[in-house]
Scaffold this motif. Sequence first.
Motif, PDB file in Angstrom:
ATOM      1  N   GLY A  94     -30.177 -64.290  47.702  1.00 50.51           N
ATOM      2  CA  GLY A  94     -30.384 -65.265  46.630  1.00 50.51           C
ATOM      3  C   GLY A  94     -29.917 -64.779  45.265  1.00 50.51           C
ATOM      4  N   LEU A  95     -28.894 -63.928  45.267  1.00 56.83           N
ATOM      5  CA  LEU A  95     -28.418 -63.334  44.009  1.00 56.83           C
ATOM      6  C   LEU A  95     -26.918 -63.544  43.843  1.00 56.83           C
ATOM      7  N   LEU A  96     -26.504 -63.731  42.590  1.00 61.11           N
ATOM      8  CA  LEU A  96     -25.078 -63.814  42.275  1.00 61.11           C
ATOM      9  C   LEU A  96     -24.617 -62.456  41.760  1.00 61.11           C
ATOM     10  N   LEU A  97     -23.569 -61.909  42.381  1.00 61.91           N
ATOM     11  CA  LEU A  97     -22.960 -60.673  41.873  1.00 61.91           C
ATOM     12  C   LEU A  97     -21.944 -61.108  40.818  1.00 61.91           C
ATOM     13  N   VAL A  98     -22.342 -61.026  39.565  1.00 63.04           N
ATOM     14  CA  VAL A  98     -21.532 -61.534  38.450  1.00 63.04           C
ATOM     15  C   VAL A  98     -20.339 -60.613  38.197  1.00 63.04           C
ATOM     16  N   ASP A  99     -20.633 -59.310  38.045  1.00 62.63           N
ATOM     17  CA  ASP A  99     -19.572 -58.309  37.843  1.00 62.63           C
ATOM     18  C   ASP A  99     -20.154 -56.933  38.150  1.00 62.63           C
ATOM     19  N   TYR A 100     -19.280 -55.943  38.230  1.00 66.10           N
ATOM     20  CA  TYR A 100     -19.759 -54.580  38.476  1.00 66.10           C
ATOM     21  C   TYR A 100     -18.668 -53.596  38.113  1.00 66.10           C
ATOM     22  N   LYS A 101     -19.092 -52.354  37.949  1.00 65.19           N
ATOM     23  CA  LYS A 101     -18.184 -51.261  37.590  1.00 65.19           C
ATOM     24  C   LYS A 101     -18.253 -50.194  38.674  1.00 65.19           C
ATOM     25  N   LEU A 102     -17.101 -49.739  39.123  1.00 66.95           N
ATOM     26  CA  LEU A 102     -17.048 -48.637  40.101  1.00 66.95           C
ATOM     27  C   LEU A 102     -16.236 -47.483  39.536  1.00 66.95           C
ATOM     28  N   GLU A 103     -16.599 -46.272  39.967  1.00 72.09           N
ATOM     29  CA  GLU A 103     -15.804 -45.086  39.621  1.00 72.09           C
ATOM     30  C   GLU A 103     -15.425 -44.371  40.898  1.00 72.09           C
ATOM     31  N   PHE A 104     -14.200 -43.870  40.929  1.00 69.42           N
ATOM     32  CA  PHE A 104     -13.680 -43.202  42.120  1.00 69.42           C
ATOM     33  C   PHE A 104     -13.316 -41.753  41.818  1.00 69.42           C
ATOM     34  N   GLY A 105     -13.214 -40.967  42.889  1.00 62.43           N
ATOM     35  CA  GLY A 105     -12.773 -39.589  42.748  1.00 62.43           C
ATOM     36  C   GLY A 105     -11.936 -39.191  43.951  1.00 62.43           C
ATOM     37  N   ARG A 106     -11.408 -37.978  43.880  1.00 60.37           N
ATOM     38  CA  ARG A 106     -10.604 -37.441  44.996  1.00 60.37           C
ATOM     39  C   ARG A 106     -11.429 -36.398  45.725  1.00 60.37           C
ATOM     40  N   TYR A 107     -11.387 -36.480  47.054  1.00 58.36           N
ATOM     41  CA  TYR A 107     -12.061 -35.476  47.881  1.00 58.36           C
ATOM     42  C   TYR A 107     -11.044 -35.027  48.918  1.00 58.36           C
ATOM     43  N   HIS A 108     -10.584 -33.789  48.802  1.00 53.33           N
ATOM     44  CA  HIS A 108      -9.533 -33.279  49.686  1.00 53.33           C
ATOM     45  C   HIS A 108      -8.404 -34.303  49.821  1.00 53.33           C
ATOM     46  N   GLY A 109      -7.987 -34.853  48.678  1.00 52.59           N
ATOM     47  CA  GLY A 109      -6.825 -35.742  48.659  1.00 52.59           C
ATOM     48  C   GLY A 109      -7.131 -37.212  48.909  1.00 52.59           C
ATOM     49  N   GLU A 110      -8.342 -37.527  49.369  1.00 53.44           N
ATOM     50  CA  GLU A 110      -8.651 -38.929  49.672  1.00 53.44           C
ATOM     51  C   GLU A 110      -9.421 -39.566  48.507  1.00 53.44           C
ATOM     52  N   VAL A 111      -9.064 -40.812  48.161  1.00 49.16           N
ATOM     53  CA  VAL A 111      -9.792 -41.536  47.111  1.00 49.16           C
ATOM     54  C   VAL A 111     -11.074 -42.104  47.706  1.00 49.16           C
TER      55      VAL A 111
END
Length: 237
Positions: free
Chosen positions: A170-187
């Motif tokens: 019953g919720l609207l996902l309006v917006d969101y922020k994600l952060e990524f990193g590298r682990y042994h070459g994989e994002v």
Amino acid sequence: MEKQQVLVKGKAKTVYATNDPDKLVIHFRNDTSAFDGEKMEQLDRKGMVNNRFNAFIMQKLQAAGIPTHFESLLADDEVLVKKMHMIPVECVVRNIAAGSIVRRLGVQDGMDLNPPTFEFFLKNDALHDPMVNEYHIRSFNWATDAEVAAMKELTFRVNDILKKLFADAGLLLVDYKLEFGRYHGEVMLGDEFSPDGCRLWDAKTREKLDKDRFRQGLGGVVEAYEEVARRLGVPLE
Ligand code: TMP
Ligand code: ASP
């Protein structure tokens, strides 16, 4: 896993080294900040709620095939994660216009965005996280073309998974922020997913159930996060 020295103390989380060079411990504190750290308060239970909320979401995403840094919950307010090299940009997807896009583009608050829109921001509080584009990311070597493509692809896959998960509660996902990193070459997805870094509205009333309650001084911040957790079935104490 043995917690060792503090590597980074952020605005809401502290990162510790461990005896495994590939693993870190993240401690979710009760500290809550907005406007790039200008507004700061301690909110009871928030560290526990966000840690458990984040663990629940990261496991849902992993089950759906998104690589994340999540390893295991260690305590109410601590999680074990993979040690990544973070990419210094924030990836934002917006399904509904709210927040900075309304101010920047003069569009109507609450309008549906079809298709959803995507923005990159530079993670830099002193500069107030300015919006940047893919050319900036390449020219300043913040990430490669392949990493930019991976971040966009993963961020939109997360949108498909989480829009449905929240809609079912019953919720609207309006917006969101994600952060990524590298682990042994994989994002991989890092940082956290919690109501501190997204906007969630009740689907019927459009009541705000996220950090905008704190930013706008509406009160009931942690109570709103707990309501979202309860609706999703996140185990809290
Ligand atoms: P914005 O409307 O302020 O640009 O924020 C968009 C979404 O990203 C919102 O859910 C809040 C989140 N966000 C953060 O969590 N941290 C940040 O530093 C920024 C810029 C946005
Ligand atoms: N995450 C940023 C801060 O804590 C921006 C925000 O959430 O308003 O200052």
